[in-house]
Structure formats: C-alpha cells, structure tokens
Design an enzyme around this catalytic site. Structure first.
Site: not given
Ligand code: S3P
Length: 432
Positions: A19, A24, A119, A317
């Site tokens: 994901k 990205r 959030r 996660d």
């Molecule tokens: C992610 C970063 C994490 C993660 C999220 C995906 C990302 O969050 O929990 O599911 O793709 O950069 P945080 O960067 O807010 O910790």
C-alpha cells in the site's frame, strides 16, 4: 471450508501489492514527463483514491490488462482541480498529496470519510505552512484541509519530532517544487520508500543515518526519470497470514515476493523472538527495495515477548495482529509506547483491548503500554467484535477465530477493501 480453531495455514502465497509503495509510485510517476509503467498496484480503495486524486490534478493514468501507464506532469505543473478531492479512509493519501499541492500554485479542498475526518493533520500542515502555503483545517486540526499552495516555496530545514513517514513524505513531496536545498531530520525507524523511489528515479537526494536519526537532503536540480515499477507484496497484509501460520504448529506457508525493507518487517523479528519459525529463502534488491521469499514451518507454540517503544514504528500497523499472537503465546507480553495507535484509522489501542476482552483474553493499558496475558488454551470466542470500520482491527480479529472455540461475530466486513480486497479469498485459499 470454514475458518476456525482447527484451521492450519498452508500453501504458496503472493501478498497483494504494498500500500505505501502503491501510493508513492502513483504520485512520483505523476511528476515525470513521459510514460511510466506500474504493475501489481494494490487495488485497495485507499490507493484508488490516490489514483483519482492524481488524475484530478492533471496526471493521465490508463489501465491496461497487465499494468497501469502513467503520463506525468513536471513538478510545479499540477492543474487546478475542478472538484473537491476525496481521500476516503486514507491518511497516507491525504497527507502525502497535501505536501505535493502545497508547493504548487493551486487552491484545493481535501476531504475524507468519518474516520479520516477525525485524524490529526496539523502534524503535517504545520510544516507545510512554513514553506509559504496557506492552510486551513477544521478546528485547527482535522480535515477538510483547504490548501492554497505556493509556486515559490521556501527551502527550509525541518526537524520531525513524531516518528511518521507520512509527515516526512509530505515535506519531501513539497520539496520537488522547491528551489534550493531542503533538509530533513527525522527518526530513522520510519519507512523510507519515498527516498528509495526518488533515488531510483534519478533525483538529487542524499540520505544518511546514525543510531537514532535519518538526515535527508533534497535538491530539485535534476529531473525525475520515468520508471517501470513492479510493486512488491505488502508485508503489512502478509502479516495476517504469517502470524496465523506462526500461531498454529503444523502450518507451512511459502511467501513469495514480499517487500523486506527493514523499516517494515519489525513484526517478523518480533514473531521470530516469540518462537515463530520464519526463514528467508531468497533475497534481492529491486529499485533500492529489498524483496524476499519466506518459508514458515511452525512446529511449536509461541512464547510471550516485550516490545520496546523505539521498535514500535517498525511494526506500527502490525500491533493488532501481534496482539492476537501474544494472546496465544505463553506468558505476559508487553507492547510499550503505543500512543500513535490511538490516532490511526480507529483508536486501535482501545479497540484491541476491548475486543481481546470480548474473545476471552485478559489485557491492560497502562500509559499507552499494552499488557497481554497469553496462553495457548483456546479462548471462549463468540465475541461481537467492535471494529469501527478499521480494516486492520477487523482482519486481526477474524484471524483470532483460529484461537477461539467459537467463531467471533463480525458485522459488515466491507472495510477490508481499504487495504486488502482479496483477504477473504486468501483465507479460503490458505486455510486447511
Ligand atoms: C504509512 C505510514 C504509517 C503507517 C501507514 C502508512 C505510509 O503512518 O501507519 O499505514 O505509507 O507512509 P505514520 O507515518 O503516520 O506513522
């Protein structure tokens, strides 16, 4: 075939596309003139919302039988969208694209579903305001985010005090259209896919690490190059099946093409420490990302463990599914420093605790530390799971059926499509 306490996990498994990388690659390929190709893009709602957002911002994206073709526009060239952009449930989508927009001369409103609307966004926008973007949030913290970007962003030095790849990546994406050197200091435990992808696309980026921090320097004096990218399997999705295999002696699972970046596989280290029999059978590096094949051949029950706060970002996660593993592991497990879990798609810390109680597992929360009193007796189960439409809570407590005498009751399972639309198909395929 039903999935229950008699189930074992067996087979050869290809996890769905990662994901974080899917978001990205859509964004970065969207910032290059010319054709990039993406295969194995995750088909989850979160990623599809990012794809739609990039289209609204002027990028052309086409789906063929085998892959996506992206015809990007150069940094600074985003077009004024005609509509509000809706990111659904995705914190990554809204935060990263806020960064991209903030250094473009356009004005955009970004919204999300009821979970995303609760959030915190200030952690990102407080940095983006400093480069010259004008940003308004609901109650100074939450979406909708209204951004009036700047075509003349100021190059700055940022220090990020929360370990968050989303904050870092938002700043990095704003740097693509910032003249001068942008410097970032952050905790090195956050995922570094944006850095790796920019390197693979020929960008002028330098990354250094010491024992605690990562230092990034970006200069937009070299054009990004087009890329052909095959998205590796998502370790955060595979974590459900890898943990499930480790829970049940007799399970045997081969995992192919999983992203093995060290910032993402903390949960594998944790499971191994608990007695999970996980072996790497092949490793390779593609586009600066480590990719592996794994073999899990579980022979005995798991033991309890303690996870320290510094290691939480490496498995942020995966704490929900690790808490299921800890419930069936002999002894007291402690996961320390879970404050970030309270601001994810739901308050995951609270929901883990409440749902463990419903399935018959004792746990306690003390100052954002989670204590789980585990053993390998089957739990009573039959709990009505409260998931607040959080995909990872739902999938974790579905896997928990493996350690319960009676299956738990989970209403409305549709939120799995956020990150793992084929979850139930895979359950059917790999449970025996
Ligand atoms: C992610 C970063 C994490 C993660 C999220 C995906 C990302 O969050 O929990 O599911 O793709 O950069 P945080 O960067 O807010 O910790």
């Amino acid at each position: 075939m039903s999935f229950n306490c008699r189930s074992l996990i067996k087979g050869t498994y290809f996890p769905p596309g990662d994901k974080s990388i899917s978001h990205r690659i859509l964004i970065l390929a969207g910032q290059v003139i010319g054709k990039s190709k993406i295969s194995n893009l995750l088909q989850g709602d979160d990623v599809i919302n990012t794809l739609k957002a990039m289209k609204l911002l002027g990028v052309q994206i086409f789906k063929t039988d085998k892959h996506y073709e992206v015809f990007g526009i150069p940094p600074g060239g985003l077009i004024q969208p005609k509509k509000i952009i809706d990111f659904g449930n995705s914190g990554t989508g809204i935060r990263l694209i806020s960064g991209l927009i903030s250094s473009n001369n356009i004005e955009v409103k970004l919204i999300g579903d009821s979970s995303l609307s609760k959030r915190p966004m200030k952690r990102v926008t407080e940095h983006l305001s400093k480069i010259g973007a004008t940003i308004k949030l609901r109650s100074e913290s939450f979406p909708p985010i209204k951004i009036k970007g700047t075509g003349n962003a100021v190059p700055l030095t940022f220090e990020i005090l929360i370990p968050s790849a989303q904050i870092k990546s938002a700043i990095m994406l704003s740097a693509l259209n910032t003249n001068g050197t942008v410097k970032i200091k952050e905790f090195k435990t956050t995922r570094d896919h944006t850095e790796n992808m920019l390197k693979s696309m020929g960008y002028n980026i330098k990354v250094k690490e010491n024992s605690l921090h990562r230092f990034i320097e970006m200069k937009n004096n070299q054009d990004l190059k087009t890329i052909n990218y095959n998205v590796p399997g998502d370790p955060s999705s595979a974590a459900f099946f890898i943990s499930a295999a480790c829970l049940k002696p007799g399970s045997k699972l081969i995992v192919r093409n999983i992203l093995f970046n060290k910032t993402r596989v903390g949960f594998i280290k944790t499971l191994k420490k608990m007695g999970g029999n996980i072996k790497v059978i092949r490793k390779r590096k593609i586009h600066n990302e480590l990719i592996a094949d794994l073999k899990i051949e579980q022979k005995k029950n798991l033991n309890s463990t303690t996870l320290e706060s510094v290691d939480v970002p490496l498995q942020v996660d995966e704490i929900p599914i690790l808490s299921i593993a800890a419930s069936f592991a002999d002894g007291l497990s402690i996961f320390r420093g879970l404050k970030e879990l309270t601001v994810k798609e739901s308050n995951r810390l609270l929901l883990i605790h409440k749902n463990l109680k419903k399935i018959g597992v004792k746990s306690e929360i003390k100052n954002f530390d989670l204590y789980i009193y585990g053993n390998h007796n089957l739990k009573k189960g039959a709990g009505v799971i409260k998931h607040d439409d959080d995909h990872r809570i739902l999938m974790s407590f579905f896997i928990a059926n493996m350690i319960c005498k009676k299956n738990n009751i989970i209403k409305d399972k549709s939120c799995v499509k956020t990150s793992y639309p084929t979850f139930f198909k895979h359950i059917y395929q790999f449970s025996n």
